[in-house]
Design an enzyme around this catalytic site. Structure first.
Site, PDB file in Angstrom:
ATOM      1  N   SER A   1       6.716   8.249   7.929  1.00 37.25           N
ATOM      2  CA  SER A   1       6.869   8.869   6.601  1.00 37.25           C
ATOM      3  C   SER A   1       8.229   9.527   6.367  1.00 37.25           C
ATOM      4  CB  SER A   1       5.770   9.905   6.376  1.00 37.25           C
ATOM      5  OG  SER A   1       4.547   9.254   6.201  1.00 37.25           O
TER       6      SER A   1
ATOM      7  N   LYS B   1      10.201   8.007   3.652  1.00 40.49           N
ATOM      8  CA  LYS B   1       9.928   8.295   2.234  1.00 40.49           C
ATOM      9  C   LYS B   1      11.100   9.031   1.570  1.00 40.49           C
ATOM     10  CE  LYS B   1       4.911   8.470   3.062  1.00 40.49           C
ATOM     11  NZ  LYS B   1       3.764   9.359   3.371  1.00 40.49           N
TER      12      LYS B   1
ATOM     13  N   TYR C   1       6.031  -0.941   1.583  1.00 37.29           N
ATOM     14  CA  TYR C   1       5.727   0.375   2.160  1.00 37.29           C
ATOM     15  C   TYR C   1       5.524   0.283   3.690  1.00 37.29           C
ATOM     16  CZ  TYR C   1       3.156   4.562   3.394  1.00 37.29           C
ATOM     17  OH  TYR C   1       2.756   5.710   4.016  1.00 37.29           O
TER      18      TYR C   1
ATOM     19  N   TYR D   1       3.034  17.807   3.638  1.00 39.82           N
ATOM     20  CA  TYR D   1       1.689  17.672   3.049  1.00 39.82           C
ATOM     21  C   TYR D   1       0.984  19.033   2.991  1.00 39.82           C
ATOM     22  CZ  TYR D   1       3.260  13.208   4.795  1.00 39.82           C
ATOM     23  OH  TYR D   1       4.043  12.132   5.093  1.00 39.82           O
TER      24      TYR D   1
ATOM     25  N   VAL E   1       4.261  10.372  11.239  1.00 36.40           N
ATOM     26  CA  VAL E   1       3.266  10.344  12.327  1.00 36.40           C
ATOM     27  C   VAL E   1       3.807   9.737  13.614  1.00 36.40           C
ATOM     28  CG1 VAL E   1       1.140  10.423  10.956  1.00 36.40           C
ATOM     29  CG2 VAL E   1       2.183   8.218  11.475  1.00 36.40           C
TER      30      VAL E   1
HETATM   31  O1  DON Z   1       0.859   5.269   5.717  1.00 39.88           O
HETATM   32  C1  DON Z   1       0.654   5.647   6.862  1.00 39.88           C
HETATM   33  O2  DON Z   1      -0.427   6.022   7.231  1.00 39.88           O
HETATM   34  C2  DON Z   1       1.825   5.684   7.822  1.00 39.88           C
HETATM   35  N1  DON Z   1       2.591   4.490   7.754  1.00 39.88           N
HETATM   36  C3  DON Z   1       2.726   6.856   7.568  1.00 39.88           C
HETATM   37  C4  DON Z   1       2.026   8.162   7.635  1.00 39.88           C
HETATM   38  C5  DON Z   1       2.876   9.310   8.014  1.00 39.88           C
HETATM   39  O3  DON Z   1       3.871   9.173   8.691  1.00 39.88           O
HETATM   40  C6  DON Z   1       2.363  10.619   7.598  1.00 39.88           C
HETATM   41  N2  DON Z   1       3.269  11.674   7.953  1.00 39.88           N
HETATM   42  N3  DON Z   1       3.242  12.539   8.725  1.00 39.88           N
END
Ligand code: DON
Length: 320
Positions: free
Chosen positions: A64, A67, A191, A243, A261
């Site tokens: 993320s 983003k 994405y 978040y 993540v």
């Molecule tokens: O969309 C997802 O679940 C992952 N590709 C990215 C989520 C993420 O990194 C959330 N951040 N902490």
């Protein structure tokens, strides 16, 4: 204040001694195999100096954190009209939550929750094949980092495609509200691939320089975005970048930050430093446990918090 090189070394030593390192993400299978003992840190300061410690040159899945760059790219394409399709408020919900979308007619709260990032991907896809849209983002990140070796990890991208049922649900739900212009699989493809970009702390801290330098690529370098846009992206990182833990991150660290993540965090001390930290173990909110702890220590040691008097050139109290 101790010099930055000493702070970087001390923080890395301190983190190496910690045993509770959080849990690696398992819902994207390749991330489950990353060694949680790793820790990397890189600070690039406004004068261009680069300070590193630990596994700062080891590539990891930025997830993320991507983003931030995708949002910058989308704002470059459509400017403030983006805000007709995405909000600018903290959600107070986890990154992959769907609950607010029904009440808010498919308009995501902000560009950093997954729903908002999917709208951003949809914007970046306009007029392109998915392959070209993701190539454009990768080229932008390579330009920012001054490093053409940055790659997309296709194994991670494929795993996300195979297991991303929540993202698939979010995309379909927003499509039903008319807030995606492309077919969900195409938008999701962009994405998933942006999340699978692999970067080291050094590459990430270099790529984040434009947010520390009021929109300039590098010290004295060309302009990437206006000073106003850099300030606004930083504001969104501060309020929404973690978040439902964004308030806690602001309280503990006091800097704009964006987590992923994969265990990476990009944090910006405006006018001072671009900081990338990585440790794969996550806390209960899905953000890097040691990464957050390290940034808290760095903010304390440097006084770089955007809420600190030292940041404004005033004297710091003897103790907090
Ligand atoms: O969309 C997802 O679940 C992952 N590709 C990215 C989520 C993420 O990194 C959330 N951040 N902490």
């Amino acid at each position: 204040m101790a010099d930055i090189a000493t702070i970087v070394r001390d923080v890395a030593d301190e983190m190496a001694a910690l045993t509770d390192r959080g849990e690696v993400a398992t819902y994207i299978p390749p991330l489950a195999h990353v060694d949680p003992r790793q820790f990397g840190l890189c600070i690039v300061t406004a004068d261009g100096a680069v300070h590193m410690a630990g596994e700062a040159e080891e590539p990891f899945s930025i997830q993320s954190v991507s983003k931030v760059f995708a949002l910058t790219q989308a704002l470059g394409k459509v400017g403030d009209t983006l805000w007709r399709r995405v909000g600018r408020e903290p959600s107070g919900t986890p990154f992959n939550s769907i609950v607010q979308l029904e009440r808010e007619q498919g308009i995501p709260r902000n560009p950093f929750i997954n729903a908002g990032a999917l709208v951003v991907s949809d914007v970046n896809l306009a007029g392109h094949e998915p392959r070209v849209a993701i190539g454009e983002l990768l080229r932008f990140i390579r330009y920012l980092a001054e490093d053409d070796t940055i790659l997309i990890d296709e194994i991670v991208a494929r795993a996300e495609q195979e297991t991303g049922f929540r993202n698939i649900a979010l995309a379909n739900y927003m499509k039903a509200f008319g807030n995606l212009t492309h077919s969900p699989p195409l938008t999701l493809g962009v994405y998933f691939h942006q999340c699978a970009i692999a970067m080291s702390c050094r590459q990430l801290a270099m790529a984040g320089r434009y947010l520390m330098l009021g929109g300039l690529h590098s010290p004295g370098g060309p302009r990437v975005v206006s000073a106003q846009r850099a300030r606004r992206i930083n504001a969104l990182m501060l309020t929404c970048g973690h978040y439902d833990a964004s308030g806690d991150f602001a309280f503990r660290v006091g800097l704009p930050g964006k987590s992923g993540v994969g265990g990476g965090i990009l944090a910006i001390a405006p006018g001072r430093a671009s900081i990338a930290v990585w440790s794969p173990g996550l806390n209960e909110n899905g953000n890097s446990k040691l990464g957050t702890a390290a940034l808290e220590r760095i903010a304390e040691a440097t006084g770089w918090s955007v809420f600190s008097q030292a940041e404004q050139g005033l004297s710091r109290p003897a103790s907090s």
